[in-house]
Design an enzyme around this catalytic site. Structure first.
Site, short mmCIF file in Angstrom:
data_model
loop_
_atom_site.label_atom_id
_atom_site.label_comp_id
_atom_site.label_asym_id
_atom_site.label_seq_id
_atom_site.Cartn_x
_atom_site.Cartn_y
_atom_site.Cartn_z
N SER A 123 1.20 -1.09 0.08
CA SER A 123 0.28 -0.09 -0.39
C SER A 123 1.17 1.30 -0.29
O SER A 123 2.09 1.11 0.43
CB SER A 123 -1.07 0.08 1.59
OG SER A 123 -1.74 1.31 1.66
N GLU A 125 0.62 3.36 1.84
CA GLU A 125 0.32 4.13 3.33
C GLU A 125 1.58 4.08 3.92
O GLU A 125 2.11 4.43 4.58
CB GLU A 125 -0.83 3.45 4.61
CG GLU A 125 -1.86 3.63 3.67
CD GLU A 125 -2.16 5.14 4.22
OE1 GLU A 125 -2.15 5.39 5.07
OE2 GLU A 125 -3.18 6.14 3.08
N TYR A 147 -2.04 1.08 10.19
CA TYR A 147 -1.72 0.08 8.82
C TYR A 147 -0.36 0.42 7.80
O TYR A 147 -0.66 -0.86 7.35
CB TYR A 147 -2.84 1.10 7.90
CG TYR A 147 -4.09 0.28 6.35
CD1 TYR A 147 -4.43 -0.75 6.17
CD2 TYR A 147 -3.06 0.36 5.50
CE1 TYR A 147 -4.91 -1.02 5.57
CE2 TYR A 147 -3.19 0.01 4.28
CZ TYR A 147 -4.25 -0.95 4.33
OH TYR A 147 -4.20 -1.30 2.98
#
Length: 319
Positions: A123, A125, A147
Site C-alpha cells: 500500500s 500507506e 495500517y
C-alpha cells in the site's frame, strides 16, 4: 493448469481477481474468515477455505493441500481507520499474517521443487509522510498509521523472502476504487450518499478533510497489474498508481455531477469524527517501473471511475 490461492477473495480486489483467473481457466482457491458469506460477484468455481491469517500452522496446511503455483495475499485489515481502532489486530493480520504466508509458500517450493509465485498487496500507506513526490520503489518507507506500519513490515519481509529464493513481488497499490468497494470506505460512502440525495431530492453528506488528495485508479486495472507481477520472470517491487491526484472535494464534485446535482455545496457538512488522527502527506505514485517492466498502464479516467460508482449506486436505489 495454474492453481491459485487468494486471501481476501471476498473483497473488492479478490472478487475481480477471482473472476479474471477463473476466466483464464485457472483452479482458484480462496481463504475466507469463518462466517463470511459468498458474495454474488464471486464465481461459483472458486473453492473457499475457512481460515485465519493469524493461524500460521493452518496457513501452512492450506498451502500444502492446495499446492498453488500462484499466491495472492490480498487479505488483512481493510482500512486505515480500522487500524487506528485495532492496531494490534492490524499488526497480526496484515503484518505477521503476510509473513506466515510467505513462509508457507517458501516451504512448499522447497518441498516440491516447483516454483511458487507470490504477490503481496502492499500500500501507498507504507510511505506515510513521503520525502518526495511522486513516490517510486526507492522512496523511503516511513509509515504514520498502524495500517501503514503493518503493510511496511510485510513489504520489507517480501524483499527478505525474495532474497531467500521465493518469487514474491510487492505491488504498492495506491487508492483504487469500484462499485464493489464497501461503504465503509470514504469513496463508496460518497457515491452511495450522493446517489441517495439525487434519488430522494434531499439529505446531506458528512465528511472529514475535503482537502486531502489521493491518487485514485480503477480496481480491475490494479488487479491486472498484480497478475502481471505474479507472472513476470523476475519478482520485484512495483508501484501501481496513476501518477495524478485529486482531492476529496473533487471526488465529491464529480459524484454530484454524475448524479445530475448541480448545487451541491450546501449538501456537504464537515464532521470532526471523520478526521484522521494523522493524515499522510501528499501520496502520488510513479508507475514508471510497472509501465516499463510489466507493460501495465492505467486507462480509466478519474471522472469515469466516479461516474461508474454513482451509476451503480443509483441502479441499486432503482430496484
Amino acid at each position: 493448469m495454474t492453481v491459485a490461492l487468494v486471501t481476501g477473495v471476498t473483497g473488492q480486489d479478490g472478487s475481480y481477481l477471482a473472476e479474471r483467473l477463473v476466466a483464464e481457466g485457472c483452479e482458484v482457491h480462496g481463504l475466507v474468515t469463518r462466517g463470511d458469506g459468498r458474495p454474488a460477484s464471486l464465481p461459483a468455481e472458486v473453492t473457499l477455505h475457512e481460515g485465519d491469517l493469524r493461524d500460521r500452522d493452518g496457513l501452512a496446511a492450506l498451502v500444502r493441500a492446495v499446492g498453488p503455483s500462484e499466491v495472492y495475499n490480498l487479505g488483512g485489515v481493510s482500512s486505515v481507520a480500522q487500524s487506528w481502532e485495532q492496531p494490534v489486530l492490524t499488526g497480526e493480520v496484515s503484518g505477521l499474517g503476510a509473513v506466515a504466508l510467505f513462509e508457507a509458500s517458501w516451504a512448499a517450493q522447497e518441498r516440491t521443487g516447483s516454483p511458487v509465485r507470490v504477490v503481496q498487496a502492499s500500500s501507498a500507506e507504507i510511505f506515510g509522510s513521503p520525502v518526495r513526490s511522486p513516490q517510486d520503489e526507492s522512496t523511503p518507507v516511513r509509515p504514520v498509521s498502524p495500517y501503514g506500519a503493518a503493510k511496511a513490515y510485510a513489504h520489507q519481509m517480501a524483499a527478505v523472502f525474495r532474497s531467500r529464493g521465493l518469487g514474491v513481488s510487492s505491488c504498492v497499490l495506491y487508492n483504487h476504487e469500484s462499485p464493489r468497494r464497501p461503504t465503509t470506505f470514504v469513496t463508496r460512502k460518497i457515491t452511495a450518499q450522493v446517489a441517495r440525495i439525487a434519488h430522494d431530492g434531499g439529505g446531506t453528506l458528512a465528511l472529514g478533510n475535503l482537502a486531502a488528495r489521493r491518487d485514485w485508479g480503477w480496481a480491475p486495472e490494479y488487479v491486472d497489474a498484480m497478475v502481471r507481477a505474479a507472472r513476470h520472470d523476475v519478482a520485484d517491487d512495483f508501484v501501481v498508481a496513476t501518477g495524478r491526484t485529486h482531492s476529496v472535494e473533487e471526488f465529491v464534485a464529480a459524484a454530484f455531477a454524475a448524479a445530475g446535482v448541480d448545487d451541491w455545496r450546501d449538501r456537504v457538512e464537515i464532521d470532526p469524527r471523520f478526521v484522521r488522527p494523522v493524515d499522510p502527506a501528499l501520496q502520488v505514485g510513479d508507475p514508471a517501473r510497472a509501465e516499463r517492466v510489466l507493460g501495465w498502464r492505467p486507462t480509466v479516467a478519474f471522472e469515469e471511475i466516479v461516474a461508474r460508482m454513482v451509476r451503480h449506486d443509483l441502479e441499486l436505489l432503482a430496484v
